[in-house]
Design a protein around this motif. Structure first.
Motif, PDB file in Angstrom:
ATOM      1  N   GLN A  26     -15.859 -28.811   7.746  1.00 48.52           N
ATOM      2  CA  GLN A  26     -16.323 -27.771   8.664  1.00 48.52           C
ATOM      3  C   GLN A  26     -16.574 -28.347  10.066  1.00 48.52           C
ATOM      4  O   GLN A  26     -16.214 -27.727  11.073  1.00 48.52           O
ATOM      5  N   ALA A  29     -13.263 -29.020  11.671  1.00 53.11           N
ATOM      6  CA  ALA A  29     -12.666 -27.760  12.154  1.00 53.11           C
ATOM      7  C   ALA A  29     -13.290 -27.324  13.473  1.00 53.11           C
ATOM      8  O   ALA A  29     -12.592 -26.841  14.367  1.00 53.11           O
ATOM      9  N   GLN A  30     -14.585 -27.511  13.612  1.00 48.59           N
ATOM     10  CA  GLN A  30     -15.253 -27.161  14.867  1.00 48.59           C
ATOM     11  C   GLN A  30     -14.763 -28.047  16.013  1.00 48.59           C
ATOM     12  O   GLN A  30     -14.511 -27.564  17.120  1.00 48.59           O
ATOM     13  N   ALA A  33     -11.239 -26.916  16.901  1.00 49.69           N
ATOM     14  CA  ALA A  33     -11.238 -25.647  17.641  1.00 49.69           C
ATOM     15  C   ALA A  33     -11.528 -25.888  19.117  1.00 49.69           C
ATOM     16  O   ALA A  33     -10.916 -25.267  19.994  1.00 49.69           O
ATOM     17  N   THR A  34     -12.418 -26.811  19.399  1.00 51.62           N
ATOM     18  CA  THR A  34     -12.715 -27.165  20.791  1.00 51.62           C
ATOM     19  C   THR A  34     -11.504 -27.826  21.441  1.00 51.62           C
ATOM     20  O   THR A  34     -11.127 -27.469  22.561  1.00 51.62           O
ATOM     21  N   PHE A  36      -8.361 -27.556  20.667  1.00 54.08           N
ATOM     22  CA  PHE A  36      -7.263 -26.600  20.801  1.00 54.08           C
ATOM     23  C   PHE A  36      -7.664 -25.358  21.603  1.00 54.08           C
ATOM     24  O   PHE A  36      -6.916 -24.382  21.647  1.00 54.08           O
ATOM     25  N   GLU A  37      -8.839 -25.406  22.193  1.00 55.37           N
ATOM     26  CA  GLU A  37      -9.338 -24.312  23.026  1.00 55.37           C
ATOM     27  C   GLU A  37      -9.295 -22.972  22.294  1.00 55.37           C
ATOM     28  O   GLU A  37      -8.828 -21.964  22.807  1.00 55.37           O
ATOM     29  N   GLN A  38      -9.764 -22.994  21.044  1.00 55.98           N
ATOM     30  CA  GLN A  38      -9.895 -21.812  20.186  1.00 55.98           C
ATOM     31  C   GLN A  38      -8.564 -21.174  19.777  1.00 55.98           C
ATOM     32  O   GLN A  38      -8.545 -20.065  19.264  1.00 55.98           O
ATOM     33  N   GLN A  39      -7.453 -21.855  19.995  1.00 56.69           N
ATOM     34  CA  GLN A  39      -6.163 -21.335  19.535  1.00 56.69           C
ATOM     35  C   GLN A  39      -6.015 -21.631  18.037  1.00 56.69           C
ATOM     36  O   GLN A  39      -6.673 -22.517  17.502  1.00 56.69           O
ATOM     37  N   ASP A  40      -5.120 -20.906  17.369  1.00 61.42           N
ATOM     38  CA  ASP A  40      -4.895 -21.109  15.941  1.00 61.42           C
ATOM     39  C   ASP A  40      -4.379 -22.516  15.668  1.00 61.42           C
ATOM     40  O   ASP A  40      -3.585 -23.059  16.442  1.00 61.42           O
ATOM     41  N   ARG A  88       0.263 -26.554  15.702  1.00 57.46           N
ATOM     42  CA  ARG A  88      -1.001 -27.194  16.055  1.00 57.46           C
ATOM     43  C   ARG A  88      -1.663 -27.608  14.745  1.00 57.46           C
ATOM     44  O   ARG A  88      -1.933 -26.767  13.884  1.00 57.46           O
TER      45      ARG A  88
END
Length: 150
Positions: A26, A29-30, A33-34, A36-40, A88
């Motif tokens: 988890q 993943a956080q 996400a940072t 990848f700038e919140q992209q999938d 990604r």
């Protein structure tokens, strides 16, 4: 007696080295996400031996296993489409060296360029440069974060 105490201290030191900075899927993943700038993206979590001696041995052997290793094969299958479509993927795990060597083995066993690959490695700084080299050699974009987010 001093020898036993010294050996015990050394054993705990080696075990601690393998797990220092470890994180959960988890948390990885956080971090991804940072990056990848919140992209999938897809997260590959690489399980590994959690102690120093077996972790070092597993890390040393993963490269020679190549695509016969289920971990390397899974990473390879995830990144392979990046020759044609954007992919990604974030890769992290319990043991940074084992995770790095698994990613490098998957990239090394890819015979074509991966210009549409964005690979985020979430692991130690000492392992990141080797992963960067392998990603960039395939034409991909490399991103990195340590388990503590730096």
């Amino acid at each position: 007696m001093k020898l036993i105490v010294a050996f015990t201290f050394l054993l705990f030191s080696l075990a601690g080295c393998a797990t220092t900075g470890s994180q959960s899927p988890q948390q990885a993943a956080q971090s991804a996400a940072t990056l990848f700038e919140q992209q999938d993206f897809n997260l590959i979590w690489v399980p590994a031996a959690n102690n120093g001696i077996s972790g070092v041995l597993a890390s040393a052997l993963i490269g020679s296993a190549g695509l016969d290793s289920p971990i390397v094969s899974s990473i390879h299958q995830m990144i392979a489409p990046a020759s044609k479509v954007y992919v990604r993927v974030a890769i992290s795990g319990i043991n940074s060296s084992f995770t790095a060597n698994s990613a490098i083995a998957a990239l090394s066993n890819t015979s074509y360029m991966l210009p549409k690959l964005q690979l985020a490695f979430i692991g130690s700084n000492s392992d990141a440069e080797a992963v960067r080299s392998a990603v960039e050699a395939k034409g991909g974009k490399f991103l990195h974060s340590t388990p503590n987010g730096s």
